[in-house]
Design an enzyme around this catalytic site. Structure first.
Site, mmCIF file in Angstrom:
data_model
loop_
_atom_site.group_PDB
_atom_site.id
_atom_site.type_symbol
_atom_site.label_atom_id
_atom_site.label_comp_id
_atom_site.label_asym_id
_atom_site.label_seq_id
_atom_site.Cartn_x
_atom_site.Cartn_y
_atom_site.Cartn_z
ATOM 1 N NE ARG A 183 6.416 -0.575 10.225
ATOM 2 C CZ ARG A 183 5.252 -0.696 9.630
ATOM 3 N NH1 ARG A 183 5.042 -0.128 8.444
ATOM 4 N NH2 ARG A 183 4.281 -1.375 10.187
ATOM 5 C CE LYS A 191 -2.067 -1.099 3.952
ATOM 6 N NZ LYS A 191 -1.506 -2.411 4.337
ATOM 7 N NE ARG A 202 2.490 -4.926 11.156
ATOM 8 C CZ ARG A 202 3.676 -4.952 10.541
ATOM 9 N NH1 ARG A 202 4.719 -5.543 11.107
ATOM 10 N NH2 ARG A 202 3.814 -4.389 9.370
ATOM 11 N NE ARG A 204 7.918 -3.004 5.830
ATOM 12 C CZ ARG A 204 6.604 -2.772 5.899
ATOM 13 N NH1 ARG A 204 5.909 -2.563 4.791
ATOM 14 N NH2 ARG A 204 5.992 -2.776 7.052
ATOM 15 N NE ARG A 212 -4.083 -1.388 10.387
ATOM 16 C CZ ARG A 212 -3.062 -0.868 9.717
ATOM 17 N NH1 ARG A 212 -3.133 0.337 9.232
ATOM 18 N NH2 ARG A 212 -1.958 -1.572 9.534
HETATM 19 P P1 ADP Z 1 1.230 -2.240 8.155
HETATM 20 O O1 ADP Z 1 0.098 -2.015 7.203
HETATM 21 O O2 ADP Z 1 2.500 -2.612 7.479
HETATM 22 O O3 ADP Z 1 0.899 -3.187 9.278
HETATM 23 P P2 ADP Z 1 1.075 0.523 9.200
HETATM 24 O O4 ADP Z 1 2.270 1.386 9.108
HETATM 25 O O5 ADP Z 1 -0.111 0.868 8.386
HETATM 26 O O6 ADP Z 1 1.608 -0.918 8.904
HETATM 27 O O7 ADP Z 1 0.590 0.433 10.725
HETATM 28 C C1 ADP Z 1 1.471 0.100 11.775
HETATM 29 C C2 ADP Z 1 0.695 0.007 13.094
HETATM 30 O O8 ADP Z 1 0.091 1.278 13.390
HETATM 31 C C3 ADP Z 1 -0.468 -0.973 13.130
HETATM 32 O O9 ADP Z 1 -0.051 -2.285 13.413
HETATM 33 C C4 ADP Z 1 -1.331 -0.367 14.247
HETATM 34 O O10 ADP Z 1 -0.777 -0.649 15.517
HETATM 35 C C5 ADP Z 1 -1.183 1.115 14.008
HETATM 36 N N1 ADP Z 1 -2.215 1.639 13.085
HETATM 37 C C6 ADP Z 1 -1.982 2.219 11.866
HETATM 38 N N2 ADP Z 1 -3.133 2.598 11.287
HETATM 39 C C7 ADP Z 1 -4.127 2.254 12.147
HETATM 40 C C8 ADP Z 1 -5.546 2.369 12.117
HETATM 41 N N3 ADP Z 1 -6.176 2.908 11.068
HETATM 42 N N4 ADP Z 1 -6.249 1.914 13.189
HETATM 43 C C9 ADP Z 1 -5.626 1.369 14.254
HETATM 44 N N5 ADP Z 1 -4.291 1.222 14.334
HETATM 45 C C10 ADP Z 1 -3.538 1.649 13.306
#
Ligand code: ADP
Ligand code: ZN
Length: 215
Positions: free
Chosen positions: A162, A15, A173, A128, A89
Site C-alpha cells: 500500500r 483488524k 495514521r 506488509r 473512526r
Molecule cells: P489502516 O487501518 O491500516 O490504517 P485502512 O485500510 O482502514 O487502514 O484505511 C486506510 C486509509 O483510508 C486511512 O488512513 C484513511 O485515509 C482512509 N479511511 C479508511 N476508513 C476511514 C474512515 N472510517 N474514516 C475516514 N477515513 C478512512
C-alpha cells in the site's frame, strides 16, 4: 444468526486479518472503508481521485464520504451480519452508525478492541504486502511470500504494497488514531458493548479470543 460487530484498533492491529476469518467461518460480511476507498481509487471515480492524496498522507477522509459508503452497503443486507473494519473512526461516524442500525431495526452485538503496542505496529506495517487477487496478508519477517512466488491461499502471483504503508504515513495514521479514533474506546465502554483482545498474539490465538467473545 445475525451478529454485527466493530473491530477497533490502530492501523496494523490485525483488524482485516481477523475480519477475513470471520467472513470464512460465520458468513458475515466485511465492511472495510479502507478497502472501499482503495477500490474507488482503482476504479478512477471522481471520489477516488478526491481521496487519494488524503489517504497517501495518512489522514482521514471526510465523515460524509465514509458514512455514505457504509449506508450503501448496509442497504444490501447480510444474513450473517456485518463486521465493521476501519469504521467508525470518529465520534460522528459512531453516532451515524448507531442511527443507521437503529433505522434497520438492527444492533451492535460487540465492539472488539484489538490492543497492540506502537512499536509492533511500525514493524508490522512497514513489512506488509498483500496478494493482489485474494487479499491474503504477508509479512517480510513473519510470513514471507512463498519462494515459488505463489499465494498460499489462491495461487495468485501478484503482490501489492500500500502507498500509505511507509513510516511517515504510518506515524500520521497513528496520530489520527490517537486523536480521533481512540475516544471510541470510551464511547463504546460507556454504551456497554466493549471487549478487548490481545492483538499481539498469534493469528489463531486472537481468533480464539474473538470467538469466545462472540460465543
Ligand atoms: P489502516 O487501518 O491500516 O490504517 P485502512 O485500510 O482502514 O487502514 O484505511 C486506510 C486509509 O483510508 C486511512 O488512513 C484513511 O485515509 C482512509 N479511511 C479508511 N476508513 C476511514 C474512515 N472510517 N474514516 C475516514 N477515513 C478512512
Ligand atoms: Zn491470494
Amino acid at each position: 444468526m445475525t451478529t454485527n460487530i466493530i473491530l477497533l484498533g490502530p492501523p496494523g492491529a490485525g483488524k482485516g486479518t481477523q475480519a477475513r476469518k470471520l467472513v470464512e467461518e460465520r458468513g458475515m460480511v466485511q465492511l472495510s472503508t479502507g478497502d472501499m476507498l482503495r477500490e474507488a481509487q482503482a476504479s478512477g471515480s471522481e471520489m477516488g481521485k478526491k481521496v487519494a492524496a488524503v489517504m497517501a498522507a495518512g489522514q482521514l477522509v471526510t465523515d460524509e464520504i465514509v458514512i455514505g459508503l457504509i449506508r450503501e452497503k448496509l442497504e444490501q443486507g447480510s444474513e450473517g451480519g456485518f463486521i465493521f473494519d476501519g469504521f467508525p473512526r470518529t465520534l460522528a461516524q459512531a453516532d451515524a452508525l448507531g442511527d443507521l442500525l437503529d433505522g434497520m431495526g438492527a444492533k451492535l452485538d460487540a465492539v472488539i478492541e484489538m490492543q497492540v503496542d506502537d512499536e509492533a505496529l511500525v514493524s508490522r506495517i512497514t513489512a506488509r504486502s498483500t496478494c493482489g487477487s485474494c487479499g491474503e496478508v504477508y509479512n517480510d519477517n513473519t510470513k514471507p511470500i512463498p519462494a515459488d512466488g505463489k499465494c498460499t491461499n489462491c495461487g495468485g502471483t501478484e503482490f501489492k504494497r500500500r502507498a500509505d504503508d511507509n513510516e511517515d504515513s504510518l506515524r500520521q495514521r497513528l496520530m489520527e488514531y490517537y486523536k480521533k479514533t481512540s475516544p471510541l474506546i470510551g464511547y463504546y465502554y460507556a454504551k456497554g458493548n466493549l471487549s478487548s483482545v490481545n492483538g499481539l498474539g498469534e493469528i489463531d490465538a486472537v481468533q480464539a479470543e474473538i470467538a469466545k467473545i462472540l460465543g
